[in-house]
Design a protein around this motif. Structure first.
Motif, PDB file in Angstrom:
ATOM      1  N   THR A 261       0.862  -1.077  -0.060  1.00 25.57           N
ATOM      2  CA  THR A 261      -0.077   0.055  -0.079  1.00 25.57           C
ATOM      3  C   THR A 261       0.860   1.147   0.115  1.00 25.57           C
ATOM      4  OG1 THR A 261      -1.691  -1.114   1.549  1.00 25.57           O
ATOM      5  CG2 THR A 261      -1.784   1.327   1.294  1.00 25.57           C
ATOM      6  N   GLN A 262       1.813   1.302   0.760  1.00 30.88           N
ATOM      7  CA  GLN A 262       2.542   2.491   1.170  1.00 30.88           C
ATOM      8  C   GLN A 262       3.679   1.994   2.170  1.00 30.88           C
ATOM      9  OE1 GLN A 262       1.259   5.343   4.359  1.00 30.88           O
ATOM     10  NE2 GLN A 262       0.310   6.572   2.538  1.00 30.88           N
ATOM     11  N   ARG A 263       4.902   2.788   2.302  1.00 35.78           N
ATOM     12  CA  ARG A 263       5.818   2.388   3.184  1.00 35.78           C
ATOM     13  C   ARG A 263       5.429   1.739   4.394  1.00 35.78           C
ATOM     14  NH1 ARG A 263       8.471   7.499   6.602  1.00 35.78           N
ATOM     15  NH2 ARG A 263       6.511   7.681   7.120  1.00 35.78           N
ATOM     16  N   SER A 264       5.792   0.429   4.686  1.00 28.24           N
ATOM     17  CA  SER A 264       5.538  -0.224   5.802  1.00 28.24           C
ATOM     18  C   SER A 264       4.020  -0.552   5.811  1.00 28.24           C
ATOM     19  CB  SER A 264       6.112   0.339   7.113  1.00 28.24           C
ATOM     20  OG  SER A 264       5.193   1.339   7.621  1.00 28.24           O
ATOM     21  N   VAL A 265       3.121  -0.651   4.808  1.00 29.79           N
ATOM     22  CA  VAL A 265       1.917  -1.169   4.756  1.00 29.79           C
ATOM     23  C   VAL A 265       1.600  -2.062   3.702  1.00 29.79           C
ATOM     24  CG1 VAL A 265      -0.664  -0.242   5.037  1.00 29.79           C
ATOM     25  CG2 VAL A 265       1.371   1.058   6.009  1.00 29.79           C
TER      26      VAL A 265
ATOM     27  N   ILE B 175     -14.795  -2.740   4.079  1.00 30.17           N
ATOM     28  CA  ILE B 175     -13.899  -1.762   4.368  1.00 30.17           C
ATOM     29  C   ILE B 175     -13.905  -0.742   3.169  1.00 30.17           C
ATOM     30  CG2 ILE B 175     -11.292  -1.178   4.357  1.00 30.17           C
ATOM     31  CD1 ILE B 175     -11.945  -3.060   6.785  1.00 30.17           C
ATOM     32  N   GLU B 176     -13.843   0.669   3.608  1.00 38.63           N
ATOM     33  CA  GLU B 176     -13.845   1.572   2.571  1.00 38.63           C
ATOM     34  C   GLU B 176     -12.511   2.334   2.653  1.00 38.63           C
ATOM     35  OE1 GLU B 176     -16.840   4.990   1.793  1.00 38.63           O
ATOM     36  OE2 GLU B 176     -18.010   3.363   2.531  1.00 38.63           O
ATOM     37  N   SER B 177     -12.142   2.662   1.567  1.00 36.51           N
ATOM     38  CA  SER B 177     -10.726   3.219   1.549  1.00 36.51           C
ATOM     39  C   SER B 177     -10.709   4.633   0.897  1.00 36.51           C
ATOM     40  CB  SER B 177      -9.641   2.498   0.960  1.00 36.51           C
ATOM     41  OG  SER B 177      -9.887   2.479  -0.476  1.00 36.51           O
ATOM     42  N   GLY B 178      -9.822   5.519   1.459  1.00 38.05           N
ATOM     43  CA  GLY B 178      -9.845   6.781   0.968  1.00 38.05           C
ATOM     44  C   GLY B 178      -8.370   7.179   0.869  1.00 38.05           C
ATOM     45  N   SER B 179      -8.024   8.291   0.178  1.00 43.02           N
ATOM     46  CA  SER B 179      -6.615   8.555   0.178  1.00 43.02           C
ATOM     47  C   SER B 179      -6.611  10.158   0.060  1.00 43.02           C
ATOM     48  CB  SER B 179      -5.646   8.092  -0.947  1.00 43.02           C
ATOM     49  OG  SER B 179      -6.213   8.357  -2.173  1.00 43.02           O
ATOM     50  N   LEU B 180      -5.481  10.895   0.491  1.00 44.01           N
ATOM     51  CA  LEU B 180      -4.918  12.129   0.163  1.00 44.01           C
ATOM     52  C   LEU B 180      -3.538  12.153  -0.569  1.00 44.01           C
ATOM     53  CD1 LEU B 180      -6.061  14.121   3.422  1.00 44.01           C
ATOM     54  CD2 LEU B 180      -7.258  13.969   1.463  1.00 44.01           C
ATOM     55  N   GLY B 181      -3.470  13.158  -1.481  1.00 41.17           N
ATOM     56  CA  GLY B 181      -2.074  13.126  -1.855  1.00 41.17           C
ATOM     57  C   GLY B 181      -1.795  12.242  -3.075  1.00 41.17           C
ATOM     58  N   VAL B 182      -0.407  11.933  -3.190  1.00 40.49           N
ATOM     59  CA  VAL B 182       0.012  11.060  -4.155  1.00 40.49           C
ATOM     60  C   VAL B 182      -0.636   9.474  -3.995  1.00 40.49           C
ATOM     61  CG1 VAL B 182       1.901  12.385  -4.917  1.00 40.49           C
ATOM     62  CG2 VAL B 182       2.398  10.430  -3.107  1.00 40.49           C
TER      63      VAL B 182
ATOM     64  N   LEU C  98       0.277   5.730  -4.079  1.00 40.49           N
ATOM     65  CA  LEU C  98       1.428   4.953  -3.981  1.00 40.49           C
ATOM     66  C   LEU C  98       1.019   3.721  -4.730  1.00 40.49           C
ATOM     67  CD1 LEU C  98       3.091   6.215  -0.740  1.00 40.49           C
ATOM     68  CD2 LEU C  98       3.787   6.918  -3.247  1.00 40.49           C
TER      69      LEU C  98
ATOM     70  N   PRO D   4      -4.865   1.380  -2.298  1.00 40.73           N
ATOM     71  CA  PRO D   4      -5.548   0.332  -2.422  1.00 40.73           C
ATOM     72  C   PRO D   4      -6.512   0.288  -3.714  1.00 40.73           C
ATOM     73  CG  PRO D   4      -6.189   1.839  -0.796  1.00 40.73           C
ATOM     74  CD  PRO D   4      -4.958   2.390  -1.451  1.00 40.73           C
TER      75      PRO D   4
END
Lengths: 87, 87
Positions: free
Chosen positions: B28-32, B71-78, B80, B83
């Motif tokens: 997903t992202q650094r360490s995730v 589960i719903e996912s959301g994001s801000l910014g770039v 990576l 999900p």
């Protein structure tokens, strides 16, 4: 709703991101927070973070579930600010 | 089950932890990481990680839900390895 938030932001913005997340969520582990929020609180957190991050460089991902009852947590190794306290 | 895994391990063990997580989950992202696993796969992943981490120093936390629909996912910014590709 139960929210897990992970961030990957530039070092110079980390303190502001941390401070903003701490207002709303519990710290789980390096760059990870979790907690229960209302939909309004979730929107307020996203708005606050939008004002702090650089959207061309930083990344924030959230996972949310309607209730903490829908989420099971597990851990290996040392417990940091782990989810055990509220789940 | 849908699993979100976050790790906080010593730098020297990160490559092995990454390699183990990549066998089972999406980055997903650094360490995730996140992804869909059977209960047996989840147990296999935990067993593999137990063999890789130092339990007195490293920390791994998982959050899981019975189905990705919960589960719903959301994001801000770039974005990576976000999900968006599977949720």
């Amino acid at each position: 709703m139960f929210v897990i938030l992970v961030y990957d932001t530039a070092v110079e913005r980390n303190p502001k991101v941390l401070k903003t997340c701490r207002k709303y969520l519990h710290w789980t582990q390096r760059s990870v927070f979790h907690g229960e929020l209302s939909a309004a609180q979730y929107r307020a957190l996203m708005t606050a973070l939008r004002g702090v991050i650089d959207p061309d460089y930083d990344s924030i991902v959230t996972y949310s579930a309607r209730s903490p009852d829908l989420i099971e947590s597990g851990s290996l190794g040392v417990s940091l600010g782990g989810p055990g306290d509220i789940l």
